[in-house]
Write an enzyme that holds these catalytic residues in place. Sequence first.
Site, mmCIF file in Angstrom:
data_model
loop_
_atom_site.group_PDB
_atom_site.id
_atom_site.type_symbol
_atom_site.label_atom_id
_atom_site.label_comp_id
_atom_site.label_asym_id
_atom_site.label_seq_id
_atom_site.Cartn_x
_atom_site.Cartn_y
_atom_site.Cartn_z
ATOM 1 N N ASP A 114 -1.453 24.478 -41.269
ATOM 2 C CA ASP A 114 -1.998 24.871 -42.558
ATOM 3 C C ASP A 114 -1.851 26.393 -42.697
ATOM 4 O O ASP A 114 -1.843 27.109 -41.701
ATOM 5 C CB ASP A 114 -3.469 24.470 -42.637
ATOM 6 N N ILE B 167 2.050 2.209 -3.572
ATOM 7 C CA ILE B 167 1.076 2.833 -4.461
ATOM 8 C C ILE B 167 0.784 4.248 -3.985
ATOM 9 O O ILE B 167 0.241 4.447 -2.910
ATOM 10 C CB ILE B 167 -0.235 2.020 -4.492
ATOM 11 N N ASP C 242 -0.043 13.732 1.101
ATOM 12 C CA ASP C 242 0.147 13.576 -0.341
ATOM 13 C C ASP C 242 -0.842 14.423 -1.138
ATOM 14 O O ASP C 242 -0.445 15.243 -1.972
ATOM 15 C CB ASP C 242 -0.014 12.105 -0.743
ATOM 16 N N ASP D 1 -7.613 19.090 -43.905
ATOM 17 C CA ASP D 1 -6.673 18.940 -42.788
ATOM 18 C C ASP D 1 -7.066 17.812 -41.838
ATOM 19 O O ASP D 1 -6.249 17.378 -41.028
ATOM 20 C CB ASP D 1 -6.599 20.244 -41.977
ATOM 21 N N ASP E 267 -8.039 24.093 -40.470
ATOM 22 C CA ASP E 267 -9.456 24.426 -40.386
ATOM 23 C C ASP E 267 -10.299 23.739 -41.435
ATOM 24 O O ASP E 267 -11.495 23.589 -41.264
ATOM 25 C CB ASP E 267 -9.666 25.941 -40.489
ATOM 26 N N VAL F 249 0.830 -1.195 0.000
ATOM 27 C CA VAL F 249 0.000 0.000 0.000
ATOM 28 C C VAL F 249 0.868 1.250 0.000
ATOM 29 O O VAL F 249 0.545 2.268 -0.617
ATOM 30 C CB VAL F 249 -0.958 -0.016 1.206
ATOM 31 N N ASN G 251 6.317 8.576 -0.596
ATOM 32 C CA ASN G 251 5.964 7.163 -0.482
ATOM 33 C C ASN G 251 7.201 6.280 -0.444
ATOM 34 O O ASN G 251 7.206 5.221 0.187
ATOM 35 C CB ASN G 251 5.058 6.750 -1.640
ATOM 36 N N GLU H 133 -1.522 6.747 -3.687
ATOM 37 C CA GLU H 133 -2.961 6.843 -3.905
ATOM 38 C C GLU H 133 -3.377 8.166 -4.545
ATOM 39 O O GLU H 133 -4.364 8.240 -5.268
ATOM 40 C CB GLU H 133 -3.716 6.668 -2.569
#
Length: 1061
Positions: free
Chosen positions: A401, A357, A896, A802, A798, A354, A864, A359
């Site tokens: 373009d 990871i 965190d 394109d 546009d 845990v 962590n 979170e």
Amino acid sequence: MIHLLTTLCQCSDWKDLVKEAEQPAMERLLGSPLAQEVAAQQHSKMPRPPNTYKSSLDTVTVATALIPPQSLYFDRSVEKLLAMFSHSDPQNGLASASVASLRDHHGPNRLPDPPRPNALYMLWLQLTDLMVIILIIAAIIQCAEKEFNSAAVLLVVIVLNTIIGFSQEWKASKTLNALMNLSVPMAQVIRDGEQQMIGSEDLVPGDVVVLEEGEAVPADLRLIEVSQLELIESILTGESVPSSKSTDAVKAKSRRIPLGDCIGNAFMATTVARGRGKGIVVRTGVQTEIGKISTAIQKGSKRKTKTPIQRKLARLGLYLVALAVVLCALVVVIGIAWKKDVKTMVNIGLSLAVSVIPEGLVAVTTVTMALGVRRMATKHCIVRTLPAVESLGSVTVICSDKTGTLTQGKMGTSELWTADNALYRFTKSTSMDPSQGQILIEPAELRRRMIHVRRTAPSYGSPMADNRLPNESQTVPDYSALRTHPLDPTNPSAYTSHLFYALMVAGLCNNSSIVLDEETGEYTPIGDPTEIALTVAAQKAGLGPAYWSQQVTKVFERAFDSERKLMSSIYASTDSNKSKNINDTSNEVYVLCKGAPEELVDRCSMFMASADDKPASSTTTRSPQTAYQAVPITEEFAALVADESSRMASQGLRVLGLGVKTAKLTQGWKDTASIESEPSLSEDELVFVGLIGLLDPPKQGVKEAVQVCQEAGIRVMMITGDHVQTATSIAAKLGIYQQGVPGMCRAILGRELDLLSEDALLELDPFPNVFARVSPDNKLTIVNALQQRGELVAMTGDGVNDAPAIKAADVGVAMGIAGTEITKQAADLVLLNDNFATIVAAVEEGRHVFDNILKFILYLLSCNGAEIFLMLICAIANLETPLTVMMILWANIIADVPPAMALGVEPKERDLMKRSPRNPKMGVLTKVSWTIIFFQSLMMAALTIGTYVLSLRVYNYTIEDARSLAFATITTIQLLHSFMSRSSLQSIFKTGVLGNRWMVGAFFISAGFLLLGIYAPGISTWLELTPVSGKSWIMIVVCVAIFITFVECEKWIVRKLGGIV
């Protein structure tokens, strides 16, 4: 063979498939009794009109005429086309009775609806993210271990992340869908002999459509009648200049030719610039050119590819999963080696997993990008998908373009050069408001003295040496008059004859008009873009249609055609001093002509010169009858015209020559034939007046935006369907093309690209940065080649042409105003103000987002990682676990999430757009980043272990009190570390503490929850914490001071070594 020719090849089209030498034999076969027997035996499932095949020997009536398939039929003559569509009549159109069956057969003339956002699918995408799956698995394991408190905390994090990500994606999709509401245009059709307006959705192949000036083409047509018809096809070809149309068939070896070469076709969604025409609908709905592109775009949208940040975070998640598995196994093995209870060690391993990871990583990443979306929305940029924000910040090449993106997408008059060698420059030439912009005069004498003006011949040569007539005296020039100065448009009577007649030709040899809407106060142009630009120029000079309405009357026009390359208009004088009857032979007639400079000069025998160009009295009304003097054209003057024409063309201007001729009627106006036969009104013996240069000018701010991109290490490329000279000229003005600069001075044509293999294109060195006369396939090839070269490509545009390249690019950017619906569907970002400069702000925001994501990833992983080292070292040293699972989750949430979210809104650093783009192949974290994380995590863990061991072994704390001290130590260090993470390399003494007010707020919120968890009854019991004593807080303060000193030293070393985080 008889069945094939009489069933599938209607009328005489079979001759196109049979060699000419074999056609007589085939005619004999079709006229034989066997052919009649086959025809009698043929049956059809649906009734069709009889179809007759005529031969030299006999006539065969076939009762089966197939419905022609949907195709452009560019190689079919009008006669063959009408024979194929035998149910249509060019004068009476289609019978209403046959419309229903044809619509059932072909379907409605409607483009596929854009994909609507699916709430369940978007929710599913949020829940199937790798990091979320890991958290779900962790929550399930916690429930299996009956650790319901821990599981509840994990589920809260999952739900919050899902809600935030889903809501932002949903809002972006809804906003874009609002932009793509497109009303269905109406169409003029002939049915049952009557011309009527119907919805374009009701059109079917075979309908006869009438095209008028200013209307949109409702379907793909094969033209059967045209009258000076020109269409604006920029949304398909990218060219702002209208395409001239005819009814001629185009013979080609291939069934596929460039759209610009289909002169006999009109394509859906293009616009009639001038003239009128009539055509038969040959393709509708998804079979049209636009429909095919739309279908391809929507098919591609079903296969969503991951953006770089998604791929990198997924890879990081895999690393963390692998690390979690390894650490769990390692802890269990170490515990068993210490002969501890297996179940206990599994729980410890689970808590360690845990810890691995983060979170808050997914939630904070989502929130940061969502905030970036909101900031970009305030800068007129809508983001369709959250990850596109970060992707734009990593872009290394922007392919843009030209028409409508870098330029304004409309023609304007840039320069007017007159035969007296004076030059007039127009400002704000595309604004149709006559009060906006100026006309700046560059006098002839000033130009004669300019050493940089290119000349093939010295001045005019004889007899116009030094721009003076033979009888002009040598006078001392008025130097104050030599300066460039603006023209006064309120007093046309003060104009020179050259300027007066040049603007007369520009304004009257013209069929366009500009209408002011009294309600909105906006000007609406009608007609060809080139002629609109000329009309605007004349109006800005005060010589618009209102000026001429009482002086001249138009009596005849010779339309422009591609062979003559000229257009002329004939006007009869109706001046107050003359007869109002235009048939009066005493009235003067004016032949006004414009066209290609080389063609016009060939038709001119004289050029305009004035013996006295002094302004007329301000009380005198200038009229076309004002005398001018003309002298024969010499080789020197012709060379001068050629020089000026070349100079204008080299600037990317579309150059037109202007000529005039006055004549007297030898007979009255009778009919068109009498006018055309009048020798004095022919397009010859003209007087050359000047040259006018037109340009689709760059948008304001684009040049500065390109410069900022280049300073940021981003290469800007122009990809256009326009001519290479025009493209390089515009690119040079914008700084995209720089002559003599390696890597920025190469242009290439689309036809040259077609000759290159994929490998040859990849190996081009230097790679071109201007691509001209390209097709949609070429654009796609360029984007793919750049991606294979390792570039991260953004494509802007546009037009429909394109859309495929925009979809294939890493980041597709569409224009919100001028952009077509299909282009918006293909894009990741939509610019609401159609301004290329907005891309710079978007790139900066993208970099800002990634920079903040990187900051909080470093922060989260270092925090962590400290927990990992803390748990692992204690397990190896056979110490009691310093933190429980609940403590770990609580520390991760309060230390965190709030600080990391505050880092997500960290103000951008000053040198953000001075940095080079990150290598697309580089991961989120570099070796330097991992090194920083490793040492910062190890230092946090070491300081926490020090206080933990000291409290147990020296101060004899209970295990509960020691764990509370360890929790308070590592959490406090992490909270203060958030201030140091505001910059990965800069010292905290430079970035400061109060620069991010959100960080200050997050610190106090997290610190409050820390104290609440330690001292609040009930909550502290739930978290398994006990109150921390004053002596313990002293130890924590000492640890914080040591950690700050360590991090400052670490940053100093990285800066000195030039490391890239």
